[in-house]
Motif scaffolding. Structure first.
Motif, PDB file in Angstrom:
ATOM      1  N   MET A  38       0.932  -1.841   0.221  1.00  0.00           N
ATOM      2  CA  MET A  38       0.083   0.095  -0.187  1.00  0.00           C
ATOM      3  C   MET A  38       1.245   0.828   0.316  1.00  0.00           C
ATOM      4  SD  MET A  38      -2.451  -1.180   2.757  1.00  0.00           S
ATOM      5  CE  MET A  38      -1.462  -2.110   3.535  1.00  0.00           C
ATOM      6  N   VAL A  39       0.768   1.799  -1.091  1.00  0.00           N
ATOM      7  CA  VAL A  39       1.381   3.343  -1.034  1.00  0.00           C
ATOM      8  C   VAL A  39       0.146   4.319  -1.299  1.00  0.00           C
ATOM      9  CG1 VAL A  39       3.217   4.748  -2.564  1.00  0.00           C
ATOM     10  CG2 VAL A  39       3.000   2.120  -2.260  1.00  0.00           C
TER      11      VAL A  39
ATOM     12  N   PRO B 228       0.410   8.892   0.139  1.00  0.00           N
ATOM     13  CA  PRO B 228       1.550  10.179   0.401  1.00  0.00           C
ATOM     14  C   PRO B 228       2.071  10.436   1.546  1.00  0.00           C
ATOM     15  CG  PRO B 228      -0.695  10.310  -0.564  1.00  0.00           C
ATOM     16  CD  PRO B 228      -1.437   9.218  -0.054  1.00  0.00           C
ATOM     17  N   ASN B 229       1.603   9.658   2.595  1.00  0.00           N
ATOM     18  CA  ASN B 229       2.195   9.454   3.613  1.00  0.00           C
ATOM     19  C   ASN B 229       3.146   7.960   4.145  1.00  0.00           C
ATOM     20  OD1 ASN B 229       1.211  11.911   4.936  1.00  0.00           O
ATOM     21  ND2 ASN B 229      -0.495  10.442   5.881  1.00  0.00           N
ATOM     22  N   SER B 230       3.220   7.308   3.061  1.00  0.00           N
ATOM     23  CA  SER B 230       3.315   6.150   3.450  1.00  0.00           C
ATOM     24  C   SER B 230       3.969   4.583   2.406  1.00  0.00           C
ATOM     25  CB  SER B 230       2.256   5.040   4.566  1.00  0.00           C
ATOM     26  OG  SER B 230       1.306   5.059   4.222  1.00  0.00           O
ATOM     27  N   PHE B 231       4.467   3.817   3.058  1.00  0.00           N
ATOM     28  CA  PHE B 231       5.098   2.324   1.992  1.00  0.00           C
ATOM     29  C   PHE B 231       5.008   1.996   2.753  1.00  0.00           C
ATOM     30  CE2 PHE B 231       7.420   0.410  -1.083  1.00  0.00           C
ATOM     31  CZ  PHE B 231       7.695   0.884  -2.628  1.00  0.00           C
TER      32      PHE B 231
ATOM     33  N   ASN C 200      -1.412   3.198  -4.642  1.00  0.00           N
ATOM     34  CA  ASN C 200      -2.551   2.129  -4.778  1.00  0.00           C
ATOM     35  C   ASN C 200      -2.204   1.431  -3.980  1.00  0.00           C
ATOM     36  OD1 ASN C 200      -4.609   0.788  -6.469  1.00  0.00           O
ATOM     37  ND2 ASN C 200      -3.833   0.976  -8.847  1.00  0.00           N
ATOM     38  N   ILE C 201      -2.974  -0.050  -4.695  1.00  0.00           N
ATOM     39  CA  ILE C 201      -3.028  -1.407  -3.897  1.00  0.00           C
ATOM     40  C   ILE C 201      -2.242  -1.940  -4.847  1.00  0.00           C
ATOM     41  CG2 ILE C 201      -3.572  -2.791  -1.679  1.00  0.00           C
ATOM     42  CD1 ILE C 201      -5.826  -0.522  -0.948  1.00  0.00           C
TER      43      ILE C 201
ATOM     44  N   TYR D  34       7.506   8.412  -4.296  1.00  0.00           N
ATOM     45  CA  TYR D  34       6.317   7.829  -3.530  1.00  0.00           C
ATOM     46  C   TYR D  34       6.060   8.434  -2.845  1.00  0.00           C
ATOM     47  CZ  TYR D  34       6.297   3.553  -6.808  1.00  0.00           C
ATOM     48  OH  TYR D  34       6.838   2.682  -7.751  1.00  0.00           O
ATOM     49  N   ILE D  35       6.624   8.921  -1.874  1.00  0.00           N
ATOM     50  CA  ILE D  35       6.239   9.310  -0.075  1.00  0.00           C
ATOM     51  C   ILE D  35       7.257  10.447   0.106  1.00  0.00           C
ATOM     52  CG2 ILE D  35       5.690   6.799   0.835  1.00  0.00           C
ATOM     53  CD1 ILE D  35       8.467   6.740   1.729  1.00  0.00           C
ATOM     54  N   GLY D  36       7.548  11.326  -0.383  1.00  0.00           N
ATOM     55  CA  GLY D  36       8.262  12.408  -0.457  1.00  0.00           C
ATOM     56  C   GLY D  36       9.319  11.986   1.523  1.00  0.00           C
TER      57      GLY D  36
END
Length: 249
Positions: free
Chosen positions: A86-87, A89-92, A171-172, A228-230
């Motif tokens: 699961m990606v 803006p907050n997490s990978f 996305n997942i 992806y996550i900054g």
């Protein structure tokens, strides 16, 4: 007429359920790492996340003053893993299925998920690392243990290479990694302390194990991850009266 009444009743009930669900979604607290009303300086003001501000055992922390101690050995029993990636803006985050076991001090912890944070959550003296990998485990009683692994820029990491092939931004997707052991350093010297989740709800009672030896990832791999996550890292929190123990030098 009776049938019309039934149809209207079902429509009203469905509308009420939809409104209730929508309200529940709107009521769900939101948070971010940004400098706004949802940013980390404001997490404690969001309902349900108060401990982010009031807690005395929050994570991450600066690792500067430590105490040498004969800590238990770590025995990683990881194999091929698979699950959901699961990606946001907050997490990978990789939610792991049959991820493997960590045995330590006669306790057994199963791997639940893997998370990537850039830059590193923990600071060692004055230094951050470009990336920190969190291996999140739980024992049979639900107690959480997080193994943190630092990554420096260097040669490409095979496990990260496999993962990035399967990643889908915001996305997942399903993923599998054959060589997960390549994210484990060759030595098991570590720091440990009692802390919390490093993001809301900031739940305390988490045991942290921070491996001293960093692994390497390539600059290209780090670039893809940060695309992806900054920046998804909480600032260091006060240590207060807690001790950070470390394995003997």
């Amino acid at each position: 007429m009776y049938h019309l009444f039934i149809i209207l009743s079902i429509m009203l009930l469905s509308t009420a359920n939809f409104t209730s669900s929508a309200n529940a979604r709107e009521a769900q607290p939101d948070w971010s790492y940004d400098d706004d009303y949802t940013g980390q300086e404001d997490w404690g003001a969001i309902k349900g996340y108060e401990i982010c501000e009031s807690g005395a055992n929050q994570s991450p922390v600066v690792i500067a003053h430590t105490k040498s101690s004969p800590l238990p050995k770590l025995n990683f029993k990881y194999d091929k893993i698979d699950g959901l990636l699961m990606v946001t803006p907050n997490s990978f985050i990789m939610k792991v299925k049959n991820g493997g076991i960590l045995n330590s001090d006669d306790e057994s912890y199963s791997l639940q998920s893997i998370e990537l944070h850039s830059p590193s959550s923990h600071k060692v003296k004055e230094s951050f690392y470009p990336l920190e990998i969190h291996l999140i485990h739980k024992d049979v009683r639900g107690n959480a243990l997080i193994v943190a692994i630092f990554a420096n820029i260097g040669s490409k990491n095979l496990a990260i290479k496999e993962l990035l092939k399967q990643a889908a931004a915001k996305n997942i997707s399903r993923f599998s990694i054959d060589n997960i052991s390549t994210i484990i350093p060759t030595t098991d010297s570590y720091y440990t302390y009692n802390g919390s989740l490093p993001y809301p709800p900031c739940t305390e009672g988490v045991k942290w194990i921070i491996l001293k030896e960093p692994i390497t990832i390539s600059g290209q791999q780090l670039g893809k991850i940060t695309d992806y996550i900054g920046r998804n890292t909480r600032l260091p929190q006060p240590l207060y009266i807690r001790e950070i123990l470390e394995t003997p030098q």
